[in-house]
Design a protein around this motif. Structure first.
Motif, short mmCIF file in Angstrom:
data_model
loop_
_atom_site.label_atom_id
_atom_site.label_comp_id
_atom_site.label_asym_id
_atom_site.label_seq_id
_atom_site.Cartn_x
_atom_site.Cartn_y
_atom_site.Cartn_z
N ARG A 274 0.82 -1.21 0.00
CA ARG A 274 0.00 0.00 0.00
C ARG A 274 0.85 1.26 0.00
N TYR A 275 2.01 1.21 0.66
CA TYR A 275 2.88 2.39 0.75
C TYR A 275 4.18 2.22 -0.04
N ASP A 276 4.28 1.14 -0.82
CA ASP A 276 5.49 0.87 -1.61
C ASP A 276 6.75 0.94 -0.75
N THR A 277 6.70 0.27 0.39
CA THR A 277 7.84 0.24 1.30
C THR A 277 7.85 -1.10 2.03
N THR A 278 8.60 -1.19 3.11
CA THR A 278 8.63 -2.40 3.92
C THR A 278 8.52 -2.03 5.39
N ILE A 279 8.11 -2.97 6.20
CA ILE A 279 8.04 -2.71 7.64
C ILE A 279 9.44 -2.50 8.20
N PHE A 280 10.43 -3.21 7.66
CA PHE A 280 11.81 -3.01 8.11
C PHE A 280 12.22 -1.57 7.89
N GLU A 281 11.89 -1.01 6.73
CA GLU A 281 12.23 0.38 6.42
C GLU A 281 11.45 1.34 7.32
N LEU A 282 10.15 1.05 7.55
CA LEU A 282 9.32 1.92 8.40
C LEU A 282 9.87 1.99 9.83
N LEU A 283 10.48 0.91 10.28
CA LEU A 283 10.99 0.86 11.66
C LEU A 283 12.47 1.20 11.76
N PHE A 289 9.48 8.82 4.48
CA PHE A 289 8.98 9.91 5.33
C PHE A 289 9.95 11.09 5.32
N ARG A 290 11.24 10.79 5.45
CA ARG A 290 12.24 11.88 5.46
C ARG A 290 12.20 12.65 4.15
N ASN A 291 12.07 11.94 3.02
CA ASN A 291 12.01 12.61 1.71
C ASN A 291 10.74 13.44 1.57
N ALA A 292 9.62 12.89 2.10
CA ALA A 292 8.35 13.63 2.05
C ALA A 292 8.44 14.90 2.89
N PHE A 293 9.12 14.82 4.03
CA PHE A 293 9.29 15.99 4.91
C PHE A 293 10.09 17.07 4.18
N THR A 294 11.18 16.64 3.52
CA THR A 294 12.04 17.60 2.81
C THR A 294 11.27 18.25 1.66
N SER A 295 10.46 17.46 0.94
CA SER A 295 9.69 18.00 -0.17
C SER A 295 8.67 19.02 0.30
N ARG A 296 8.10 18.76 1.47
CA ARG A 296 7.04 19.66 1.96
C ARG A 296 7.59 20.92 2.61
N PHE A 297 8.65 20.77 3.41
CA PHE A 297 9.13 21.91 4.20
C PHE A 297 10.43 22.52 3.67
N GLY A 298 11.01 21.91 2.67
CA GLY A 298 12.20 22.49 2.04
C GLY A 298 13.45 22.40 2.88
N ARG A 299 13.48 21.52 3.83
CA ARG A 299 14.69 21.34 4.65
C ARG A 299 14.83 19.87 5.03
N VAL A 300 16.03 19.50 5.42
CA VAL A 300 16.31 18.12 5.80
C VAL A 300 15.69 17.83 7.16
N TYR A 301 15.10 16.65 7.30
CA TYR A 301 14.55 16.22 8.59
C TYR A 301 15.69 16.07 9.59
N GLU A 302 15.71 16.91 10.63
CA GLU A 302 16.88 16.99 11.50
C GLU A 302 16.82 16.11 12.75
N THR A 311 2.02 2.77 11.90
CA THR A 311 1.76 2.21 10.57
C THR A 311 2.32 0.79 10.46
N ALA A 312 3.51 0.59 10.99
CA ALA A 312 4.12 -0.75 10.97
C ALA A 312 3.25 -1.73 11.74
N GLY A 313 2.74 -1.31 12.87
CA GLY A 313 1.88 -2.16 13.68
C GLY A 313 0.59 -2.51 12.97
N GLU A 314 0.03 -1.55 12.24
CA GLU A 314 -1.22 -1.79 11.53
C GLU A 314 -1.02 -2.74 10.34
N GLU A 315 0.15 -2.68 9.73
CA GLU A 315 0.41 -3.47 8.53
C GLU A 315 0.95 -4.86 8.83
N PHE A 316 1.50 -5.07 10.03
CA PHE A 316 2.12 -6.35 10.35
C PHE A 316 1.06 -7.43 10.59
#
Length: 376
Positions: A274-283, A289-302, A311-316
């Motif tokens: 559903r999210y084109d990712t993996t639970i390992f990556e989510l955890l 998420f970091r890329n989405a943050f940068t795209s939205r706010f124009g800065r690196v997730y610090e 989300t990982a819990g819901e998908e597992f």
């Protein structure tokens, strides 16, 4: 803490990297001692995200030597492709030199077909037993007791079962016939043959069922396990000494797992389509998420933490979420259906009845429920 994990070979392929990482953390960050128990130790330390096993982690020394000393079963691979009737005939041939035969197949439909083919041979002298998860736990338990009683009494008996009989069930048949599967499953089935060393040596016959009688096209893990096993069998034919003259030797098991895991690396992180990712990556890094943050706010997730724990819990899941549990009218199950439909039922009574109902329930896929129509 000391943590003991039994039948570790049963960990689903899609959970392996989560499993390995959790055990590595418990062992090296929490100073826990992890004991993995199985007759077919998977090579979890030889994959891309390995289990960090101790260099001296094997409790049993001289494994190959002990294997030779305790050998009770040998594998005979039959290249012929059988249909259900032919497999029934093959079992009857083997019954001439054995009192009891256990047939283990990969699907419930194949068990049903072979069982029906064998019913034509049933008599007062020959008992035919059916065993799958289409039977509720209470029914399966009674059937296993019946099978064990017939074995103890040295009666002629053939039991046709799915893999449910491969682990945790202490029975010993004179002969096993196993539909082609992974070497780990073959070893588990073989463990139900001559289990207590009643004879010097007995045999597990490895057979191929026709696709129309055993379709595993929608069971990718079984299909891929068959391919890996066939590769081991072919290598064994060319140089059996390399495998200590047995398809059940530790060398055979290790080779099988290496081949099976080779093409499964991309599936071990638990994919979330559903999210084109993996639970390992989510955890872990959760780069999306970091890329989405940068795209939205124009800065690196610090911040250091970016895990999508909810989300990982819901998908597992371990058991397919699409399955439905159905209460069946087997013995006490019939009464439970009536009692659970009673209008005057408080929460406490319902909770108690639902707990009892677990022993009289089966789990079905949506297409199985649909096929039954108003029967459910």
């Amino acid at each position: 803490s000391i943590i003991i994990i039994d039948e570790v070979q049963s960990v689903p392929t899609y959970c392996i990297n989560l499993f390995n990482s959790a055990l590595n953390f418990l062992a090296y960050a929490c100073s826990s001692t992890i004991l993995l128990c199985t007759a077919t130790q998977p090579t979890l330390d030889r994959i891309k995200k390995p289990l960090l096993k101790s260099s001296q982690g094997e409790i049993v020394q001289n494994v190959e030597e002990l294997f030779r000393k305790f050998k009770r079963v040998d594998i005979k691979y039959i290249q012929n492709v059988f249909d259900s009737s032919e497999l029934a005939d093959f079992a009857m041939d083997k019954l001439e030199e054995n009192n009891s035969i256990l047939i283990v197949l990969n699907t419930k439909k194949s068990v049903d077909k072979v069982y029906r083919a064998l019913l034509g041979y049933a008599s007062d002298e020959l008992h035919i037993i059916y065993l799958t998860t289409y039977m509720c736990p209470a029914h399966r338990s009674e059937t296993i007791k019946e099978f064990r009683k017939l074995l103890d009494e040295k009666k002629k008996v053939i039991c046709v079962s799915t893999q449910l009989i491969e682990a945790g069930i202490d029975i010993s048949a004179d002969c096993v016939i196993r539909s082609l599967a992974g070497i780990d499953s073959i070893a588990q089935s073989s463990g139900r043959c001559n289990r207590h060393g009643e004879y010097d040596l007995k045999y597990c016959y490895l057979v191929n069922l026709a696709d129309r009688d055993e379709d595993v096209s929608r069971l990718p893990d079984i299909r891929d396990a068959q391919r890996a096993s066939l590769s081991v069998i072919n290598r064994f034919k060319n140089n059996s000494g390399l495998f200590y003259n047995s398809l059940l030797s530790p060398k055979s098991v290790n080779t099988y797992y290496d081949l099976f895991y080779k093409d499964k690396q991309s599936e071990m992180d638990f994919k979330v389509k559903r999210y084109d990712t993996t639970i390992f990556e989510l955890l872990s890094l959760n780069k999306s998420f970091r890329n989405a943050f940068t795209s939205r706010f124009g800065r690196v997730y610090e911040f250091s933490l970016a895990q999508a724990i909810r989300t990982a819990g819901e998908e597992f899941f371990v058991i397919d979420k699409n399955q439905r549990t159905v209460l069946v009218p087997y013995r006490r199950g019939r009464e439970l259906i009536l009692e659970l439909n009673s209008e005057n039922l408080d929460f406490g009574a319902m909770k108690k009845l639902l707990r009892e109902a677990q022993q009289y329930s089966v789990t079905l896929f949506p297409h199985e429920v649909a096929a039954m129509g108003e029967g459910v």
